[in-house]
Design an enzyme around this catalytic site. Structure first.
Site, short mmCIF file in Angstrom:
data_model
loop_
_atom_site.label_atom_id
_atom_site.label_comp_id
_atom_site.label_asym_id
_atom_site.label_seq_id
_atom_site.Cartn_x
_atom_site.Cartn_y
_atom_site.Cartn_z
N LYS A 121 1.04 -1.56 0.23
CA LYS A 121 -0.14 -0.04 -0.07
C LYS A 121 0.92 1.21 -0.01
CE LYS A 121 -4.22 -1.19 0.27
NZ LYS A 121 -4.72 -2.05 1.57
N LYS A 201 -3.43 -11.55 -8.89
CA LYS A 201 -3.94 -12.27 -8.76
C LYS A 201 -5.45 -10.95 -8.55
CE LYS A 201 -5.22 -9.73 -4.19
NZ LYS A 201 -5.58 -9.54 -2.88
N LYS A 204 -10.00 -6.40 -7.46
CA LYS A 204 -10.80 -4.90 -8.84
C LYS A 204 -10.02 -3.49 -8.77
CE LYS A 204 -15.87 -5.52 -8.61
NZ LYS A 204 -16.25 -5.48 -6.79
P1 TYM Z 1 -10.68 -8.53 1.05
O1 TYM Z 1 -11.44 -7.35 0.80
O2 TYM Z 1 -9.77 -8.48 -0.02
O3 TYM Z 1 -10.96 -9.73 0.41
C1 TYM Z 1 -12.23 -10.77 0.81
C2 TYM Z 1 -11.82 -12.36 0.37
O4 TYM Z 1 -11.65 -12.62 -1.16
C3 TYM Z 1 -10.81 -13.32 -1.17
N1 TYM Z 1 -9.93 -12.98 -2.45
C4 TYM Z 1 -9.32 -13.82 -3.15
N2 TYM Z 1 -8.58 -15.34 -2.99
C5 TYM Z 1 -8.51 -15.51 -4.17
N3 TYM Z 1 -8.11 -15.70 -5.17
C6 TYM Z 1 -7.79 -13.61 -5.52
N4 TYM Z 1 -7.87 -13.62 -6.22
C7 TYM Z 1 -8.75 -12.78 -3.92
N5 TYM Z 1 -9.42 -11.98 -4.08
C8 TYM Z 1 -10.11 -12.01 -2.94
C9 TYM Z 1 -10.04 -12.83 0.44
O5 TYM Z 1 -8.60 -13.21 0.43
C10 TYM Z 1 -10.11 -12.56 1.15
O6 TYM Z 1 -10.68 -14.16 2.00
N6 TYM Z 1 -8.03 -8.09 5.09
C11 TYM Z 1 -8.89 -9.29 4.17
C12 TYM Z 1 -10.48 -8.19 5.02
C13 TYM Z 1 -10.67 -8.35 6.16
C14 TYM Z 1 -11.07 -9.86 7.17
C15 TYM Z 1 -11.10 -9.64 8.22
C16 TYM Z 1 -10.37 -11.15 6.80
C17 TYM Z 1 -10.64 -8.09 8.12
N7 TYM Z 1 -10.90 -8.37 8.63
C18 TYM Z 1 -10.63 -10.81 9.76
C19 TYM Z 1 -10.18 -12.07 7.26
C20 TYM Z 1 -10.83 -11.82 8.63
C21 TYM Z 1 -9.55 -7.95 3.17
O7 TYM Z 1 -8.68 -7.76 2.65
O8 TYM Z 1 -10.08 -8.86 2.19
#
Ligand code: TYM
Length: 334
Positions: A121, A201, A204
């Site tokens: 980031k 990966k 969006k």
């Molecule tokens: P986020 O919003 O980026 O993604 C949500 C979930 O989707 C999964 N994901 C993917 N898995 C495989 N391939 C991909 N291309 C892909 N894109 C997204 C992510 O691994 C995620 O599981 N930091 C986290 C949000 C969060 C969280 C938490 C997760 C905040 N607090 C507590 C677990 C527990 C995030 O930004 O996910």
């Protein structure tokens, strides 16, 4: 018996969070959301739209609000059942923030500075390296710990955050006593889904997604734009399914991927045929969710009702965890 203990005594607790990034994409589904849905049976499942986290990289109030609703609607359309699992918005349970502070007090700065997502980031938004960004993984640890969750369905990109969450609760428990379980990541068999560029990966922010709820034509166009085996130049060249993102995705959208791969290897089929088939299979797989999404979109207020009810159900658990922390950390009267 406290609510916390009562709940953990019956079924193991699951927690996961997702950023309010608008409608879910195929990467979210394959990497995490299908496990959210699977784990709502047999587990005490809690899922959260993490709008506090979103503030680390956007300051557009309208966008956060709209994207929170869209993400929640997408999850419900994909089969998350509010009768079985709790779905809520993070900012409706501000106890997450207080626990962040309590956990921050046992978290060395070096741990958060070395988090890969922080480094990334810093590179991506050099104009806005805010303090919240640094504390992002501590808030993530608090999200899980406040409900004493044991299992966390996530994609592989979250593995470092999960490891850090474990270290943070371990540090807290070592100092104040064993209150928090160490959370474990739960992965699907496609924990990292690559985007249409075939390299990064699916995400969006990288603009390389295949949508789930977009127009049929958009989804077909996104799939047809996917990069395949970069060494297969001519239609007659043999393909290498292991190196082709489209072939890999076929594993998830049918039971005959071996036959499809054989067609590629022998050059009996071309990449265009393989992509066309994938697009149709994706549309078939998501047909029900897309229909449900259309239905739910016509019910104004529905999502809000679910999110609010979810947050209310969680209040006693979150408060009880904080009470325990206060007692052990010397906050408030005895
Ligand atoms: P986020 O919003 O980026 O993604 C949500 C979930 O989707 C999964 N994901 C993917 N898995 C495989 N391939 C991909 N291309 C892909 N894109 C997204 C992510 O691994 C995620 O599981 N930091 C986290 C949000 C969060 C969280 C938490 C997760 C905040 N607090 C507590 C677990 C527990 C995030 O930004 O996910």
């Amino acid at each position: 018996m406290s609510q916390n203990t009562a709940a953990t005594a019956t079924r193991p607790r699951v927690f996961s969070g997702v950023q309010p990034s608008g409608l879910p994409h195929v990467g979210n589904w394959l990497g995490a959301f299908r496990n959210y849905v699977a784990m709502q049976d047999g587990y005490d499942a809690i899922y959260c739209i993490v709008d506090y986290h979103a503030l680390t990289s956007t300051h557009d109030a309208e966008r956060i609000r709209r994207n929170t609703t869209e993400m929640a609607l997408g999850l419900l359309a994909l089969g998350l059942d509010p009768e079985k699992a709790i779905l809520f918005r993070q900012s409706d349970r501000p106890e997450h923030l207080e626990l962040t502070w309590l956990l921050a007090s046992v978290t060395p700065v070096t741990w958060v500075e070395r988090t890969p997502s922080f480094k990334e980031k810093k590179r991506n938004q050099p104009e806005d390296v805010n303090f919240a960004l640094l504390s992002y993984p501590v808030l993530q640890a608090a999200d899980i710990a406040i409900y004493k969750a044991r299992y966390v369905p996530v994609g592989k990109d979250q593995a470092a955050h999960l490891e850090l969450a474990r270290e943070i609760v371990r540090a807290w428990n070592a100092r104040y006593g064993a209150v928090f379980p160490e959370p474990e990541a739960v992965f699907t068999d496609s924990p990292i889904v690559k985007g249409t560029d075939g390299a990064n990966k699916m995400s969006k922010s990288l603009g390389n997604v295949v949508e789930i709820f977009g127009e049929e034509e958009t989804i077909r166009r996104q799939v047809m734009s996917m990069v395949t085996d970069t060494e297969r130049i001519r239609r007659t060249d043999p393909g290498r399914p292991q190196a082709c993102n489209v072939c890999q995705l076929h594993r998830q959208f049918g039971t005959d991927h071996e036959a499809i791969w054989e067609g590629e290897r022998s050059a009996a089929t071309g990449c265009v045929d393989t992509k066309r088939l994938l697009a149709e299979r994706m549309l078939t797989t998501f047909a029900e969710a897309r229909e449900r999404h259309r239905e739910l979109s016509e019910r104004p207020g529905y999502v809000e009702e679910i999110l609010r009810a979810g947050a209310e159900r969680l209040a006693p658990i979150a408060r009880e965890t904080l009470r325990e922390c206060h007692e052990r950390m010397g906050l408030g009267p005895r």
